[in-house]
Design a protein around this motif. Sequence first.
Motif, short mmCIF file in Angstrom:
data_model
loop_
_atom_site.label_atom_id
_atom_site.label_comp_id
_atom_site.label_asym_id
_atom_site.label_seq_id
_atom_site.Cartn_x
_atom_site.Cartn_y
_atom_site.Cartn_z
N ALA A 1 9.55 -2.04 5.47
CA ALA A 1 9.63 -3.32 4.75
C ALA A 1 9.32 -3.11 3.28
O ALA A 1 9.96 -3.72 2.39
CB ALA A 1 8.67 -4.32 5.37
N GLU A 2 8.38 -2.25 3.00
CA GLU A 2 7.97 -1.97 1.61
C GLU A 2 9.14 -1.50 0.75
O GLU A 2 9.25 -1.88 -0.42
CB GLU A 2 6.88 -0.90 1.65
CG GLU A 2 6.43 -0.35 0.32
CD GLU A 2 5.52 0.85 0.51
OE1 GLU A 2 5.72 1.86 -0.18
OE2 GLU A 2 4.63 0.79 1.38
N TYR A 3 10.03 -0.69 1.33
CA TYR A 3 11.15 -0.17 0.55
C TYR A 3 12.06 -1.28 0.03
O TYR A 3 12.73 -1.13 -0.99
CB TYR A 3 11.98 0.82 1.39
CG TYR A 3 11.22 2.06 1.78
CD1 TYR A 3 10.34 2.68 0.90
CD2 TYR A 3 11.39 2.62 3.03
CE1 TYR A 3 9.65 3.82 1.25
CE2 TYR A 3 10.70 3.77 3.41
CZ TYR A 3 9.83 4.36 2.51
OH TYR A 3 9.14 5.50 2.88
N MET A 4 12.10 -2.41 0.74
CA MET A 4 12.90 -3.54 0.29
C MET A 4 12.14 -4.43 -0.69
O MET A 4 12.74 -5.07 -1.56
CB MET A 4 13.34 -4.38 1.51
CG MET A 4 14.10 -3.60 2.56
SD MET A 4 15.57 -2.77 1.90
CE MET A 4 16.54 -4.18 1.36
N LEU A 5 10.82 -4.48 -0.55
CA LEU A 5 10.01 -5.38 -1.37
C LEU A 5 9.75 -4.84 -2.77
O LEU A 5 9.78 -5.59 -3.75
CB LEU A 5 8.66 -5.63 -0.67
CG LEU A 5 8.73 -6.35 0.67
CD1 LEU A 5 7.40 -6.19 1.41
CD2 LEU A 5 9.06 -7.82 0.49
N ARG B 1 4.55 -6.93 4.58
CA ARG B 1 4.48 -7.52 5.92
C ARG B 1 5.83 -7.29 6.60
O ARG B 1 6.87 -7.30 5.95
CB ARG B 1 4.18 -9.02 5.86
CG ARG B 1 2.85 -9.40 5.20
CD ARG B 1 1.65 -9.15 6.12
NE ARG B 1 1.34 -7.74 6.22
CZ ARG B 1 0.87 -7.14 7.31
NH1 ARG B 1 0.71 -7.85 8.43
NH2 ARG B 1 0.60 -5.86 7.32
N ARG B 2 5.79 -7.10 7.90
CA ARG B 2 7.03 -6.86 8.63
C ARG B 2 7.44 -8.13 9.35
O ARG B 2 6.59 -8.88 9.84
CB ARG B 2 6.87 -5.70 9.60
CG ARG B 2 5.70 -5.80 10.52
CD ARG B 2 5.38 -4.46 11.16
NE ARG B 2 4.15 -4.53 11.92
CZ ARG B 2 4.04 -4.26 13.22
NH1 ARG B 2 5.10 -3.93 13.93
NH2 ARG B 2 2.87 -4.33 13.82
N PRO B 3 8.73 -8.39 9.45
CA PRO B 3 9.19 -9.57 10.20
C PRO B 3 9.06 -9.33 11.69
O PRO B 3 9.61 -8.37 12.24
CB PRO B 3 10.66 -9.68 9.77
CG PRO B 3 11.07 -8.29 9.40
CD PRO B 3 9.84 -7.62 8.86
N LYS B 4 8.32 -10.21 12.36
CA LYS B 4 8.15 -10.09 13.81
C LYS B 4 9.09 -11.06 14.51
O LYS B 4 9.32 -12.18 14.03
CB LYS B 4 6.70 -10.37 14.20
CG LYS B 4 5.74 -9.30 13.70
CD LYS B 4 4.35 -9.49 14.30
CE LYS B 4 3.45 -8.32 13.91
NZ LYS B 4 2.13 -8.40 14.58
N ILE C 1 -3.62 -9.67 -5.61
CA ILE C 1 -2.85 -9.04 -4.53
C ILE C 1 -2.00 -10.10 -3.84
O ILE C 1 -2.51 -11.17 -3.48
CB ILE C 1 -3.76 -8.34 -3.51
CG1 ILE C 1 -4.59 -7.25 -4.21
CG2 ILE C 1 -2.93 -7.71 -2.40
CD1 ILE C 1 -5.51 -6.47 -3.28
N ILE C 2 -0.74 -9.80 -3.68
CA ILE C 2 0.18 -10.67 -2.97
C ILE C 2 0.62 -9.97 -1.68
O ILE C 2 0.29 -8.80 -1.46
CB ILE C 2 1.42 -11.02 -3.83
CG1 ILE C 2 2.23 -9.75 -4.16
CG2 ILE C 2 1.01 -11.76 -5.10
CD1 ILE C 2 3.56 -10.03 -4.86
N ALA C 3 1.35 -10.68 -0.84
CA ALA C 3 2.01 -10.09 0.32
C ALA C 3 3.47 -10.49 0.28
O ALA C 3 3.83 -11.51 -0.31
CB ALA C 3 1.36 -10.55 1.62
N GLY C 4 4.32 -9.68 0.89
CA GLY C 4 5.74 -9.99 0.94
C GLY C 4 6.34 -9.55 2.25
O GLY C 4 5.88 -8.58 2.87
#
Length: 207
Positions: free
Chosen positions: A12-16, A63-66, A96-99
């Motif tokens: 997920a990080e690679y896209m964010l 964050r990963r989509p569940k 700090i944010i989350a995505g």
Amino acid sequence: MNPTSFVCERSAEYMLVPQVIEALRNKFRYVVPIYPWISREGGKISKLVNGSYAFKVLGLYPRRPKLLPNDERIIVKFSEQIIYGAKAGQELGIPIIAGCPLAKSFWELSECEDFLWADLAEFNTDDIDYCAVVNARGVIAEEPEGYFFKDISRVSEIIDRSDKHFNISTFIDAIKEIKMRSRGAERYIPMYFMGGYKPVYFLLANP
């Protein structure tokens, strides 16, 4: 059946990360995303070549989509480590944010243009293990006010909340503390730093 994901946080990080970099390029000339190791980014050679620079810092917890079978909704979970880590960062001058990419397969991830971003400064200990449930139209069920945003340009305002500048040594000290407090440790433990969740950090500077 509990929701689970088809990707890990690093995928997920690679896209964010490119989304955040693009948003910050309008504000900072230098935008450096790092996933720090104490022996690399915090090592002697890093301190030697980077020691003269001052910079601001933004953290990002991917964050990963569940998913659930035969369900169009996406669930995004915010665990204890993330909330405690973000609170520690806020106190130390690192917002700090989350995505999370809102995708339901590898192929949707490849073309993903829809992301859920979270302002972790809004979360508190009552929100541990909170799950945002996003429907097929990208709408969050019972969305808490101020927690989430869809426009990544808001990250510029989040960075402006802190005037703190770091050098490489003070930055490494800060991320050690963030990691230990996210794990409930009172002092730096190398093995604790390696395990669990750790943000991507963006080092931000202008000439």
